[in-house]
Design a protein around this motif. Structure first.
Motif, PDB file in Angstrom:
ATOM      1  N   UNK A  36       0.961  -1.439   0.076  1.00 28.08           N
ATOM      2  CA  UNK A  36       0.071  -0.204  -0.158  1.00 28.08           C
ATOM      3  C   UNK A  36       1.077   1.378   0.139  1.00 28.08           C
ATOM      4  N   UNK A  37       0.486   2.524  -1.188  1.00 29.10           N
ATOM      5  CA  UNK A  37       1.603   3.783  -0.897  1.00 29.10           C
ATOM      6  C   UNK A  37       0.476   4.291  -0.907  1.00 29.10           C
ATOM      7  N   UNK A  38       0.091   4.652   1.296  1.00 28.10           N
ATOM      8  CA  UNK A  38      -1.326   5.403   1.011  1.00 28.10           C
ATOM      9  C   UNK A  38      -1.187   7.505   0.331  1.00 28.10           C
ATOM     10  N   UNK A  39      -0.122   7.722   0.375  1.00 28.75           N
ATOM     11  CA  UNK A  39      -0.429   8.994  -0.418  1.00 28.75           C
ATOM     12  C   UNK A  39      -0.697   9.208  -1.678  1.00 28.75           C
ATOM     13  N   UNK A  40      -1.764   9.465  -2.327  1.00 29.71           N
ATOM     14  CA  UNK A  40      -2.741   9.638  -3.565  1.00 29.71           C
ATOM     15  C   UNK A  40      -1.796  10.355  -4.783  1.00 29.71           C
ATOM     16  N   UNK A  41      -0.802  11.038  -3.706  1.00 30.40           N
ATOM     17  CA  UNK A  41       0.475  12.304  -5.150  1.00 30.40           C
ATOM     18  C   UNK A  41       1.448  11.412  -4.888  1.00 30.40           C
ATOM     19  N   UNK A  42       1.851  10.598  -4.025  1.00 30.96           N
ATOM     20  CA  UNK A  42       2.708   9.414  -4.356  1.00 30.96           C
ATOM     21  C   UNK A  42       2.193   8.761  -4.950  1.00 30.96           C
ATOM     22  N   UNK A  43       1.299   7.957  -5.438  1.00 28.34           N
ATOM     23  CA  UNK A  43       0.718   6.907  -5.412  1.00 28.34           C
ATOM     24  C   UNK A  43       1.055   7.319  -7.481  1.00 28.34           C
ATOM     25  N   UNK A  63      -3.478   1.398  -3.489  1.00 31.63           N
ATOM     26  CA  UNK A  63      -3.551   3.392  -3.172  1.00 31.63           C
ATOM     27  C   UNK A  63      -4.641   3.643  -2.434  1.00 31.63           C
ATOM     28  N   UNK A  64      -5.313   2.711  -1.424  1.00 34.83           N
ATOM     29  CA  UNK A  64      -6.423   3.421  -0.491  1.00 34.83           C
ATOM     30  C   UNK A  64      -6.003   3.015   0.654  1.00 34.83           C
ATOM     31  N   UNK A  65      -5.696   3.710   2.024  1.00 34.57           N
ATOM     32  CA  UNK A  65      -5.724   2.098   2.679  1.00 34.57           C
ATOM     33  C   UNK A  65      -7.102   2.150   3.815  1.00 34.57           C
ATOM     34  N   UNK A  66      -8.223   2.634   2.298  1.00 32.26           N
ATOM     35  CA  UNK A  66     -10.020   1.638   2.707  1.00 32.26           C
ATOM     36  C   UNK A  66      -9.816   0.430   3.340  1.00 32.26           C
ATOM     37  N   UNK A  67      -9.121  -0.669   2.391  1.00 26.80           N
ATOM     38  CA  UNK A  67      -8.984  -1.826   2.495  1.00 26.80           C
ATOM     39  C   UNK A  67      -8.495  -3.017   3.951  1.00 26.80           C
TER      40      UNK A  67
END
Ligand code: MG
Length: 366
Positions: A36-43, A63-67
């Motif tokens: 997981x890479x949680x920063x959307x900018x970094x992703x 991309x999202x820490x939701x899961x």
């Protein structure tokens, strides 16, 4: 640590917020199922880079820490190391505890915010929380020497940070660069500033209160500039046990993964051929009022930890951005702590609300 013990551990998942390059290196070395890479900018930066191969072996890049909470609950997961800074680590830490995993806990703020709820849930699910925070790892290790019910006192050691021996007056001109210069530990910006204000020790007092189920009266703090004794446990018979090693986080990290076993560790070793001097001093509560706040929040419990932690997170950010003076960090935290609506037995939802309220207040404070 896992590189040293590849025969014992397999990495199932990895997370990072912005450190895309390091995450990629670790993916190619450990080949986790997901990362997981949680920063959307970094992703976005990573996947739109022309050099990005499009696929990272068999690792699913998310991309999202939701899961994340669901992924941590998977039956394949035995150990969850939570090392997120701040209350942001709470959802993942909670999911791991709720699912009854071994939790190697470096995310001290989760216990500061919601200690009683987390410990109660851990008792219900059988989750074993092994602290990674060096002081708490030491206390956990010292507690293997006797029964919990025979513990009279726990004594947290503190290096005292870069302003040990300074007066409050002398600290009024401290800049971010000065606060970032820690004498014994090399750490991230948030915890380094927390060490300079000694708010880190305040957080650790609250962490210890819940983790070891002791009262705040059973907790002491002692200044130990060499950072070799990582804390003490005093038993009913007056015997004091300590865990001693050169300051190196590899040891508490490995211990949390291998407990109750002890394996060879590639960390710095104690050198018995050298003359060594150990100093212990009582802390200066006037110069470091954060300590008083830590004891107060540990005594009152309820919503106090959530308020203290959230206000401090914002205050540290504002100090690093040049908006607050160094001594105002603790002033801000104290004022918001005193003005909040105290709830002695908050639910998780109430704690998250309190956390959000304290952040808003801290942004406005001047
Ligand atoms: Mg610590």
């Amino acid at each position: 640590m896992i590189r040293q013990h590849r025969d014992r551990f397999q990495v199932l998942g990895l997370t990072a917020h912005r450190s895309a390059a390091l995450l990629q290196e670790q993916i190619s070395e450990f080949q986790p199922k997901w990362a997981l890479l949680s920063s959307s900018t970094a992703f976005q930066e990573l996947v739109s880079d022309p050099n990005f191969p499009g696929q990272l072996g068999n690792t699913e890049l998310i991309a999202s820490s939701e899961s994340l909470p669901e992924r941590l609950r998977s039956a394949e997961v035995d150990i969850v190391l939570t090392a997120v800074v701040g209350a942001a680590g709470l959802p993942a830490t909670w999911a791991a505890v709720d699912a009854g995993k071994r939790v190697a806990l470096a995310n001290k703020e989760a216990l500061v915010v919601a200690g009683p709820l987390i410990m109660r849930r851990a008792a219900e699910t059988g989750a074993v929380i092994v602290p990674v925070d060096s002081e708490h790892s030491a206390i956990f290790q010292c507690m293997q020497a006797g029964r919990r019910t025979n513990v009279r006192r726990i004594v947290l050691t503190a290096s005292g940070g870069p302003f040990r021996g300074w007066t409050r007056q002398e600290m009024s001109q401290v800049t971010p660069a000065m606060a970032m210069n820690h004498p014994t530990w090399k750490m991230g910006p948030k915890i380094t500033v927390d060490s300079a204000t000694m708010m880190n020790k305040a957080l650790e007092i609250i962490e210890a209160r819940w983790l070891f189920e002791v009262t705040s009266e059973q907790i002491s703090v002692v200044i130990h500039p060499q950072s070799l004794f990582h804390s003490f446990v005093e038993y009913d018979d007056g015997s004091v046990i300590s865990q001693i090693s050169p300051p190196d986080m590899k040891l508490p990290i490995q211990y949390a993964l291998t407990f109750p076993e002890r394996l060879p560790c590639p960390c710095r070793q104690f050198d018995w051929t050298q003359t060594a001097c150990f100093e212990l001093h009582p802390p200066d509560f006037d110069a470091f009022p954060a300590l008083r706040l830590g004891f107060e929040a540990a005594t009152r419990g309820g919503t106090c930890g959530a308020v203290l932690n959230a206000a401090n997170e914002v205050a540290v950010d504002r100090f690093l951005n040049g908006e607050l003076r160094f001594v105002q960090i603790v002033q801000l935290v104290e004022e918001i702590l005193q003005s909040h609506r105290f709830d002695a037995h908050p639910s998780m939802a109430a704690l998250l609300q309190t956390d959000a309220w304290a952040r808003e207040e801290a942004v406005r404070w001047n």
